[in-house]
Design a protein around this motif. Structure first.
Motif: not given
Length: 229
Positions: A61-66
Motif C-alpha cells: 500500500i503506497a500513499q496516493n497510489r493505493g
C-alpha cells in the motif's frame, strides 16, 4: 458489528485465495471502490482486508497510489522457503509429540488421495495435488497446537508462488514429495520428533527450486507476450 466482521473476513479470504492461486498476479492494482462493488460491501471491510494482507506481506500500500499485489523477488522466495523449513520442522516435532491415531489416520487418508491422483493423472491433477498437499501440511501444523506457529507458517505459505509450486514439479519431484509424506506420517505415528523434523526440512527445501522456476516463468511470460505483439 457482526456483519462488519463477517464482511471483512469474506473480503480478506477471497483476496487471499486469489493471490495464492495466482488469479491476482503480482503488480495487480486492488481498487477499493471496485472491490467494494464486487463484494457488495462498503469500502471499510475492503480497506481492513487490504491492511491485513499488507501486514502479511502479500499486498503493498503506497500513499496516493493505493494497493497492489506484491511482486516477490527470487531472493525473497528463497528466504521464505528457508524460513518455512525451520518453522514446519518445528511444527513436525510438536505434531509427533502430540500425535493421536485420529490425526494419523487423517494424514494417511489425504496421502492416499494424493497417491491415487499421481497414479491416475487426470487433467487437473496438479491443482488437486496442491490442494491436498496444503491440507496435509495444515493437518500437521494443527497437530502442533500452537496458534502463533500456525499464524507464522500461514503467512509464509500464502505467497502465490507456493500455491503453484506443483506446476513446476517433474515426475521425480512428485515421487520424492510422496516419499517424504510417507516418512513424515511414519515419524508422527511413532512419536519420533527428530525424524519428522529432518524429513520436513528436506521436504520443504527440495521444493524451493520449483518455486524459483515458477517465479522465473511468470516473469518471462509477459516478455514473451510483448514480443509476440
Amino acid at each position: 458489528m457482526a456483519e462488519f466482521v463477517d464482511a471483512n473476513g469474506l473480503v480478506y479470504h477471497a483476496l487471499l485465495e486469489r493471490i495464492s492461486d495466482g488469479s491476482l498476479a503480482p503488480g495487480t492494482k486492488l481498487r477499493e471502490g471496485a472491490l467494494a462493488l464486487e463484494f457488495g460491501t462498503s469500502r471499510t471491510p475492503v480497506r481492513e482486508a487490504l491492511r491485513t494482507l499488507a501486514a502479511e506481506g502479500l499486498v503493498e500500500i503506497a500513499q496516493n497510489r493505493g494497493a497492489t499485489v506484491r511482486a516477490w523477488t527470487a531472493e525473497q522466495i528463497y528466504e521464505s522457503y528457508g524460513l518455512r523449513a525451520v518453522l514446519q520442522a518445528h511444527a513436525g516435532r510438536l505434531a509427533a509429540a502430540n500425535s493421536n491415531p485420529e490425526d494419523v489416520e487423517k494424514l494417511q487418508a489425504v496421502q492416499a488421495q494424493m497417491e491415487q491422483l499421481l497414479a491416475r493423472r487426470p487433467a487437473t491433477f496438479l491443482d488437486d495435488l496442491a490442494r491436498l498437499n496444503a491440507e496435509f501440511h495444515a493437518t500437521v501444523v494443527g497437530m502442533a497446537k500452537s496458534t502463533l506457529l500456525e499464524s507464522m507458517i500461514n503467512t509464509l505459505t500464502s505467497v502465490s508462488m507456493v500455491g503453484r509450486t506443483f506446476r513446476g514439479f517433474e515426475t521425480e519431484d512428485l515421487e520424492r514429495s510422496m516419499m517424504h509424506h510417507r516418512d513424515i506420517i511414519r515419524g508422527i505415528a511413532a512419536g519420533d520428533a527428530e525424524l519428522v523434523a529432518a524429513v520436513m526440512t528436506s521436504h520443504i527445501l527440495a521444493a524451493r527450486p520449483a518455486a524459483l522456476a515458477m517465479l522465473q516463468a511468470s516473469a518471462e511470460s509477459p516478455k514473451r507476450s510483448a514480443a509476440a505483439h
